[in-house]
Design a protein around this motif. Structure first.
Motif, PDB file in Angstrom:
ATOM      1  N   PHE A 273       0.884  -1.269  -0.054  1.00  0.00           N
ATOM      2  CA  PHE A 273      -0.006   0.050  -0.100  1.00  0.00           C
ATOM      3  C   PHE A 273       0.950   1.292   0.011  1.00  0.00           C
ATOM      4  O   PHE A 273       1.937   1.350   0.689  1.00  0.00           O
ATOM      5  N   ASP A 274       0.583   2.161  -0.724  1.00  0.00           N
ATOM      6  CA  ASP A 274       1.262   3.551  -0.986  1.00  0.00           C
ATOM      7  C   ASP A 274       1.282   4.277   0.348  1.00  0.00           C
ATOM      8  O   ASP A 274       0.181   4.697   0.595  1.00  0.00           O
ATOM      9  N   TRP A 275       2.451   4.291   0.925  1.00  0.00           N
ATOM     10  CA  TRP A 275       2.383   5.173   2.316  1.00  0.00           C
ATOM     11  C   TRP A 275       2.005   6.547   2.141  1.00  0.00           C
ATOM     12  O   TRP A 275       1.585   7.341   3.230  1.00  0.00           O
ATOM     13  N   LEU A 276       2.441   7.115   1.126  1.00  0.00           N
ATOM     14  CA  LEU A 276       2.343   8.597   0.907  1.00  0.00           C
ATOM     15  C   LEU A 276       0.804   9.095   0.249  1.00  0.00           C
ATOM     16  O   LEU A 276       0.545  10.268   0.101  1.00  0.00           O
ATOM     17  N   SER A 277       0.058   8.032   0.237  1.00  0.00           N
ATOM     18  CA  SER A 277      -1.398   8.314  -0.645  1.00  0.00           C
ATOM     19  C   SER A 277      -2.137   8.805   0.526  1.00  0.00           C
ATOM     20  O   SER A 277      -3.030   9.617   0.285  1.00  0.00           O
ATOM     21  N   TRP A 278      -1.925   8.715   1.686  1.00  0.00           N
ATOM     22  CA  TRP A 278      -2.565   9.421   2.886  1.00  0.00           C
ATOM     23  C   TRP A 278      -2.534  10.961   2.975  1.00  0.00           C
ATOM     24  O   TRP A 278      -3.622  11.500   3.449  1.00  0.00           O
ATOM     25  N   VAL A 279      -1.603  11.470   2.298  1.00  0.00           N
ATOM     26  CA  VAL A 279      -1.508  12.918   2.545  1.00  0.00           C
ATOM     27  C   VAL A 279      -2.749  13.635   1.704  1.00  0.00           C
ATOM     28  O   VAL A 279      -3.352  14.464   2.315  1.00  0.00           O
ATOM     29  N   TRP A 280      -3.063  13.177   0.755  1.00  0.00           N
ATOM     30  CA  TRP A 280      -4.484  13.686   0.111  1.00  0.00           C
ATOM     31  C   TRP A 280      -5.737  12.946   0.183  1.00  0.00           C
ATOM     32  O   TRP A 280      -6.798  13.423   0.296  1.00  0.00           O
ATOM     33  N   SER A 281      -5.594  11.484   0.234  1.00  0.00           N
ATOM     34  CA  SER A 281      -6.815  10.459   0.668  1.00  0.00           C
ATOM     35  C   SER A 281      -7.534  10.601   1.894  1.00  0.00           C
ATOM     36  O   SER A 281      -8.542  10.689   2.207  1.00  0.00           O
ATOM     37  N   VAL A 282      -6.649  10.917   2.876  1.00  0.00           N
ATOM     38  CA  VAL A 282      -7.376  11.007   4.134  1.00  0.00           C
ATOM     39  C   VAL A 282      -8.318  12.085   4.483  1.00  0.00           C
ATOM     40  O   VAL A 282      -9.468  12.029   4.911  1.00  0.00           O
ATOM     41  N   PRO A 283      -7.761  13.449   4.056  1.00  0.00           N
ATOM     42  CA  PRO A 283      -8.819  14.599   4.123  1.00  0.00           C
ATOM     43  C   PRO A 283     -10.179  14.186   3.275  1.00  0.00           C
ATOM     44  O   PRO A 283     -10.997  14.858   3.422  1.00  0.00           O
ATOM     45  N   ALA A 284      -9.618  13.878   2.036  1.00  0.00           N
ATOM     46  CA  ALA A 284     -10.731  13.526   1.039  1.00  0.00           C
ATOM     47  C   ALA A 284     -11.770  12.648   1.665  1.00  0.00           C
ATOM     48  O   ALA A 284     -13.002  12.880   1.525  1.00  0.00           O
ATOM     49  N   GLN A 285     -11.298  11.620   2.302  1.00  0.00           N
ATOM     50  CA  GLN A 285     -12.102  10.457   2.837  1.00  0.00           C
ATOM     51  C   GLN A 285     -12.889  10.970   4.005  1.00  0.00           C
ATOM     52  O   GLN A 285     -13.935  10.898   4.146  1.00  0.00           O
ATOM     53  N   ALA A 286     -12.283  11.915   4.680  1.00  0.00           N
ATOM     54  CA  ALA A 286     -12.920  12.547   5.878  1.00  0.00           C
ATOM     55  C   ALA A 286     -13.907  13.491   5.397  1.00  0.00           C
ATOM     56  O   ALA A 286     -15.074  13.163   6.077  1.00  0.00           O
ATOM     57  N   LEU A 287     -13.707  14.124   4.411  1.00  0.00           N
ATOM     58  CA  LEU A 287     -14.711  15.113   3.922  1.00  0.00           C
ATOM     59  C   LEU A 287     -16.072  14.410   3.022  1.00  0.00           C
ATOM     60  O   LEU A 287     -17.235  14.638   3.558  1.00  0.00           O
ATOM     61  N   LEU A 288     -15.640  13.117   2.561  1.00  0.00           N
ATOM     62  CA  LEU A 288     -16.771  12.411   2.043  1.00  0.00           C
ATOM     63  C   LEU A 288     -17.497  11.767   3.383  1.00  0.00           C
ATOM     64  O   LEU A 288     -18.886  11.533   3.385  1.00  0.00           O
ATOM     65  N   PHE A 289     -16.779  11.276   4.472  1.00  0.00           N
ATOM     66  CA  PHE A 289     -17.551  10.860   5.462  1.00  0.00           C
ATOM     67  C   PHE A 289     -18.408  11.791   6.142  1.00  0.00           C
ATOM     68  O   PHE A 289     -19.619  11.465   6.617  1.00  0.00           O
ATOM     69  N   LEU A 290     -18.061  13.085   6.205  1.00  0.00           N
ATOM     70  CA  LEU A 290     -18.840  14.062   7.039  1.00  0.00           C
ATOM     71  C   LEU A 290     -20.069  14.205   6.175  1.00  0.00           C
ATOM     72  O   LEU A 290     -21.193  14.216   6.548  1.00  0.00           O
ATOM     73  N   LEU A 291     -20.020  14.456   4.939  1.00  0.00           N
ATOM     74  CA  LEU A 291     -21.188  14.671   4.023  1.00  0.00           C
ATOM     75  C   LEU A 291     -22.160  13.506   4.051  1.00  0.00           C
ATOM     76  O   LEU A 291     -23.133  13.422   3.993  1.00  0.00           O
ATOM     77  N   ARG A 292     -21.434  12.187   3.899  1.00  0.00           N
ATOM     78  CA  ARG A 292     -22.440  11.045   4.146  1.00  0.00           C
ATOM     79  C   ARG A 292     -23.057  10.853   5.264  1.00  0.00           C
ATOM     80  O   ARG A 292     -24.386  10.502   5.296  1.00  0.00           O
ATOM     81  N   THR A 293     -22.368  11.281   6.488  1.00  0.00           N
ATOM     82  CA  THR A 293     -22.896  11.363   7.780  1.00  0.00           C
ATOM     83  C   THR A 293     -24.009  12.256   7.751  1.00  0.00           C
ATOM     84  O   THR A 293     -25.135  12.078   8.412  1.00  0.00           O
ATOM     85  N   VAL A 294     -23.727  13.555   7.199  1.00  0.00           N
ATOM     86  CA  VAL A 294     -25.009  14.311   7.195  1.00  0.00           C
ATOM     87  C   VAL A 294     -26.047  14.204   6.505  1.00  0.00           C
ATOM     88  O   VAL A 294     -27.436  13.791   7.068  1.00  0.00           O
ATOM     89  N   LEU A 295     -25.984  13.326   5.265  1.00  0.00           N
ATOM     90  CA  LEU A 295     -26.951  12.943   4.536  1.00  0.00           C
ATOM     91  C   LEU A 295     -27.733  11.715   5.201  1.00  0.00           C
ATOM     92  O   LEU A 295     -29.039  11.800   5.193  1.00  0.00           O
TER      93      LEU A 295
END
Length: 182
Positions: A94-116
């Motif tokens: 697994f790409d160790w550096l991929s978390w830099v961009w994908s963690v904030p994007a996943q967090a934002l998607l999770f927030l949106l999904r939680t709201v909906l």
């Protein structure tokens, strides 16, 4: 792995939604001494109270509950980071550096999904309560919370046989948004 992800998703959904609902209830000036306020406070106090003390004085006195919103954001980031760490453990290479961009994007998607999803659940409970027990205390709280979303629909939708279908239309719209988000 799927069971662990399922459990983490549900745990963080409840915690994030409790923090968001706390902010929304405070914004709507609802008393937190009645349900669901007591339940929301019991779930979120452990994180919101320290954040409230850490916020600058200007944000603490603002009309918007910044501590509850910050708690929701921190919980969503924690959820995304935990899922990434699990991926590192279970997915070799697994790409160790991929978390830099994908963690904030996943967090934002999770927030949106939680709201909906939270709005969907609240609207379902509101619709059921309005048919079964229209004058229950939780029905009044839900009516006040959902009013900003239901009023525009009520202005455009006619009553059908004396029945307000705005809650059902909102449920359909929220499901469409969830499908689009997925």
């Amino acid at each position: 792995m799927q069971i662990l992800v399922f459990l983490l998703d549900n745990l963080f959904f409840v915690l994030v939604f409790a923090s968001l609902l706390r902010a929304w209830m405070n914004q709507s000036r609802l008393r937190m001494t009645e349900q669901p306020g007591r339940f929301v406070m019991a779930l979120s106090d452990w994180l919101v109270k320290p954040l409230r003390r850490a916020l600058p004085n200007g944000l603490r006195q603002a009309r918007l509950d910044w501590a509850s919103l910050a708690a929701a954001a921190l919980l969503a980031l924690s959820h995304a980071l935990l899922l990434h760490l699990l991926s590192l453990i279970w997915l070799p290479g697994f790409d160790w550096l991929s978390w830099v961009w994908s963690v904030p994007a996943q967090a934002l998607l999770f927030l949106l999904r939680t709201v909906l999803q939270g709005l969907l659940a609240m609207t379902l409970v509101y619709a059921l309560m309005s048919w079964i027990q229209p004058f229950s205390p939780i029905g009044g709280v839900l009516a006040r919370l959902l009013a900003p979303l239901l009023q525009p629909l009520r202005r455009r939708l006619p009553l059908v046989g004396g029945v307000d279908l705005s809650a059902l239309v909102l449920i359909l719209l929220l499901q469409v948004l969830l499908l689009a988000l997925g």
